[in-house]
Design a protein around this motif. Structure first.
Motif, PDB file in Angstrom:
ATOM      1  N   GLU A  25       0.800  -1.219   0.000  1.00  0.00           N
ATOM      2  CA  GLU A  25       0.000   0.000   0.000  1.00  0.00           C
ATOM      3  C   GLU A  25       0.833   1.269   0.000  1.00  0.00           C
ATOM      4  OE1 GLU A  25      -3.281  -0.181   2.721  1.00  0.00           O
ATOM      5  OE2 GLU A  25      -3.514  -2.327   2.388  1.00  0.00           O
ATOM      6  N   VAL A  26       2.129   1.129  -0.239  1.00  0.00           N
ATOM      7  CA  VAL A  26       3.013   2.290  -0.322  1.00  0.00           C
ATOM      8  C   VAL A  26       3.635   2.261  -1.713  1.00  0.00           C
ATOM      9  CG1 VAL A  26       5.013   3.450   0.680  1.00  0.00           C
ATOM     10  CG2 VAL A  26       3.497   2.114   2.154  1.00  0.00           C
ATOM     11  N   PRO A  27       3.628   3.380  -2.409  1.00  0.00           N
ATOM     12  CA  PRO A  27       4.164   3.391  -3.774  1.00  0.00           C
ATOM     13  C   PRO A  27       5.618   2.910  -3.842  1.00  0.00           C
ATOM     14  CG  PRO A  27       3.027   5.455  -3.296  1.00  0.00           C
ATOM     15  CD  PRO A  27       3.122   4.694  -1.999  1.00  0.00           C
ATOM     16  N   LEU A  28       5.940   2.224  -4.912  1.00  0.00           N
ATOM     17  CA  LEU A  28       7.283   1.698  -5.119  1.00  0.00           C
ATOM     18  C   LEU A  28       8.337   2.799  -5.057  1.00  0.00           C
ATOM     19  CD1 LEU A  28       8.729  -0.972  -5.724  1.00  0.00           C
ATOM     20  CD2 LEU A  28       8.486  -0.455  -8.149  1.00  0.00           C
ATOM     21  N   GLU A  29       8.016   3.983  -5.537  1.00  0.00           N
ATOM     22  CA  GLU A  29       9.003   5.067  -5.513  1.00  0.00           C
ATOM     23  C   GLU A  29       9.270   5.599  -4.107  1.00  0.00           C
ATOM     24  OE1 GLU A  29       5.071   7.022  -6.808  1.00  0.00           O
ATOM     25  OE2 GLU A  29       6.163   5.204  -7.307  1.00  0.00           O
ATOM     26  N   VAL A  30       8.471   5.176  -3.125  1.00  0.00           N
ATOM     27  CA  VAL A  30       8.694   5.574  -1.739  1.00  0.00           C
ATOM     28  C   VAL A  30       9.533   4.520  -1.008  1.00  0.00           C
ATOM     29  CG1 VAL A  30       7.567   6.039   0.491  1.00  0.00           C
ATOM     30  CG2 VAL A  30       6.579   6.927  -1.635  1.00  0.00           C
TER      31      VAL A  30
END
Length: 151
Positions: A25-30
């Motif tokens: 649930e956290v973007p890959l870029e984060v």
């Protein structure tokens, strides 16, 4: 104020694939692509922390087969932290490299809501995509030292 921490980083490799995870649930870029890793508790040996982190983050039991070395990583500006990371090669039960499974952390170490991720196996030649310096010791996998713990 900058804090200094000690971390254990786990490389579980089989059939030419490295065990990794990506947050659900956290973007890959984060968060990027990660390997099991975490803080070494006071009084805990780094190798024991590696086995514990592998179990907590993937649900898999493991055994340290080699110590790969250490490096320092500056987490700023994300966190005011400099981590000394101890890298380990771990043996895990044989699995199909196509396997994927859900895991997570109900009480994240740095606070916040529960975290959930998907564990999977990435071909070693593609492991350069690991986030935040987690791939630092991949190049030395064939030249590892013996397990530093007493037999």
């Amino acid at each position: 104020m900058i804090t200094h921490t000690r971390k254990a980083v786990c490389y579980a490799v089989q059939q030419g694939h490295l065990l990794v995870f990506t947050h659900k649930e956290v973007p890959l870029e984060v968060t990027g692509v990660q390997v099991p890793a975490g803080t070494i508790r006071p009084g805990e040996e780094p190798a024991d922390a590696a086995v514990r982190e592998l179990q907590e983050e993937t649900g898999l039991p493991g055994k340290v087969s080699a110590y790969l070395g250490e490096s320092r990583y500056d987490l700023r500006p994300m966190r005011q932290e400099i981590a000394t990371r101890h890298f380990f090669l771990l043996e895990v039960p044989a699995m199909d490299p196509a396997a994927r499974w859900d895991a997570g952390e109900p009480d994240p170490e740095h606070g916040g809501p529960p975290a959930a991720w998907t564990c999977w196996w990435i071909p070693l030649p593609r492991a350069h995509v690991l986030a935040a310096g987690l791939g630092t010791m991949l190049g030395g996998l064939g030249q590892h030292k013996k397990d530093p713990r007493p037999a």
